[in-house]
Design a protein around this motif. Structure first.
Motif, short mmCIF file in Angstrom:
data_model
loop_
_atom_site.label_atom_id
_atom_site.label_comp_id
_atom_site.label_asym_id
_atom_site.label_seq_id
_atom_site.Cartn_x
_atom_site.Cartn_y
_atom_site.Cartn_z
N LYS A 97 0.85 -1.18 0.00
CA LYS A 97 0.00 0.00 0.00
C LYS A 97 0.90 1.24 0.00
O LYS A 97 2.07 1.18 0.39
CB LYS A 97 -0.89 0.01 1.25
N THR A 288 -6.23 -9.87 -1.24
CA THR A 288 -6.12 -8.49 -0.78
C THR A 288 -6.03 -8.48 0.74
O THR A 288 -6.59 -9.36 1.42
CB THR A 288 -7.31 -7.63 -1.23
N THR A 291 -6.18 -3.05 6.11
CA THR A 291 -5.27 -1.91 6.35
C THR A 291 -4.42 -2.16 7.59
O THR A 291 -4.81 -2.92 8.49
CB THR A 291 -6.07 -0.62 6.53
N ASP A 310 -0.61 -4.65 0.27
CA ASP A 310 -1.87 -4.36 -0.42
C ASP A 310 -2.48 -5.63 -1.00
O ASP A 310 -3.65 -5.92 -0.78
CB ASP A 310 -1.64 -3.36 -1.55
#
Length: 430
Positions: A97, A288, A291, A310
């Motif tokens: 990310k 995926t 966060t 990510d």
């Protein structure tokens, strides 16, 4: 030189080493556009999963050379008579990310080291021939690289110790760091690294309470376990037997933290566990992440710590030719090295490669196993004491002494039962 040789001259390459060596040989041949050159294996690594599934065994040849080069001549003969079998090679793209905290960490010379190149680009691309996993077993492999031993037995003991440690400090469930798992559309699976170039196809529903997610290309994992076949005896609709050249990649979840370490360590202790479940059999996948994550990923036994990852995308890369041995290996019975016994009808004046009777060799093997198990028990006890004192082990500290004792007794019982089964099997085979 191979590329420009006479087409009538058939070339076969033999990789002598572990899975890492086999992968290196494949990559070198690909660089010089020699993908069609078939590759055989003589196993000298720890797990030797590629060698096992190709019929070359899981242990170094014994004897290696033999008197008058007899043993190595037999190996060369096997290489020349082997069947050529296609092997899928996969591309694994790990993406970070955006953010200053995102990074790739690897182990170099026993120490955690930042991969500055991949971190600055925000992406890491690797080829895969055996398997890729995310979660508990990848963490074991990452920690193992910091404590690698000089022998195969020592390495397997280290795997077992790290796996035993996860008994008292269970690793997080995959739902803590995995957000979703999708298949990738075939028409876009060979595209580049950019998000927009890959089209997601079908959402899969893995067991999110499991400890690891595994993508397996070959029917050998953790030093000899065919987890797709053995641990899933019930047939599932739409899923078939695993083949490493069919363009499909099998995905599974591993539920038991303790069994993961023991399976990697022994290749046999977890044969009957039910904590492994099939997910799918597809041509490409996309994982995926949630966060603010810290994820452990391993590709062909090389551990990576990914901070703020990510996604992971796995797609078909290319195919190579491997050599499949379909004959009995000299001095090898089911992966246990036993010197070949001379035929009674042979001329007694001929030189025999065997220097130790099979029965003596068997006793040595079993005795070595017993010593290894005893060392393993002591190491687990040490881990138990260490974990109790660790600030990191809040869950372990809440366990009562009786619960810890019960866990340890169960582990010892599993070890003893399996050791007895392996001893009986060796005697039967001999």
């Amino acid at each position: 030189r191979m590329k420009h040789m006479d087409p009538k001259c058939e070339v076969r390459v033999v990789a002598c080493g572990g899975d890492g060596t086999v992968k290196w040989v494949i990559s070198e041949l690909e660089i010089v556009d020699c993908r069609d050159v078939p590759i055989g294996v003589i196993p000298f690594g720890t797990g030797n999963d590629m060698a096992r599934c190709l019929g070359w065994g899981g242990y170094p040849p014994n004897p290696l050379i033999g008197k008058n080069l007899s043993a190595i001549r037999k190996r060369v003969k096997l290489v020349l008579e082997s069947k050529i079998q296609p092997l899928d090679v996969w591309k694994v793209v790990i993406k970070l990310k955006e953010g200053n905290d995102s990074k790739f960490v690897e182990v170099k010379k026993g120490k955690e080291t930042l991969n500055t190149g991949a971190t600055s680009e925000g992406v890491m691309v690797q080829s895969m021939i055996n398997y890729t996993s995310i979660g508990a077993d990848a963490k074991i492999i990452f920690k193992f690289e910091q404590n690698r031993q000089n022998t195969q037995v020592g390495n397997k003991m280290m795997y077992a110790a790290l796996g035993g440690g996860q008994t008292f400090v269970p690793p997080p469930q995959i739902k803590k760091f995995i957000q979703s798992l999708y298949t990738v559309d075939n028409e876009t699976s060979d595209k580049g690294k950019n998000e927009g170039e890959i089209k997601l196809s079908k959402k899969l529903e893995p067991n999110m309470g499991a400890r690891a997610l595994v993508f397996s290309n070959i029917p050998s994992y953790g030093g000899g376990q065919d987890i797709w076949k053995v641990l899933n005896k019930k047939k599932q609709k739409g899923l078939r037997a695993q083949q490493f050249g069919d363009g499909l990649l099998e995905s599974m979840t591993l539920a038991s933290a303790r069994d993961i370490g023991l399976m990697v360590a022994t290749g046999g202790l977890s044969r009957e566990i039910s904590g492994i479940k099939r997910v799918a059999q597809e041509a490409a996948y996309r994982v995926t992440f949630v966060t603010d994550n810290k994820v452990y990923i391993q590709v062909d036994g090389e551990g990576i710590k990914v901070v703020n990852g990510d996604s992971v995308t796995i797609t078909k890369y290319y195919q190579v030719n491997m050599l499949l041995n379909q004959r009995d290996l000299p001095g090898n019975v089911n992966g246990v090295e036993i010197p070949t016994i001379a035929n009674e009808n042979e001329d007694s004046t001929k030189t025999n490669d065997m220097e130790t009777p099979a029965s003596e060799n068997l006793e040595i093997t079993v005795e070595e196993q017993r010593k290894t198990i005893e060392k393993l028990k002591k190491r687990i006890e040490e881990l138990e004491n260490t974990v109790i004192q660790s600030d990191e082990s809040k869950m372990a500290s809440k366990m009562s002494d009786s619960e810890k004792k019960e866990e340890l007794e169960q582990l010892e019982k599993d070890v003893e039962v399996t050791l007895k089964e392996e001893e009986d099997e060796e005697i039967k085979q001999t």
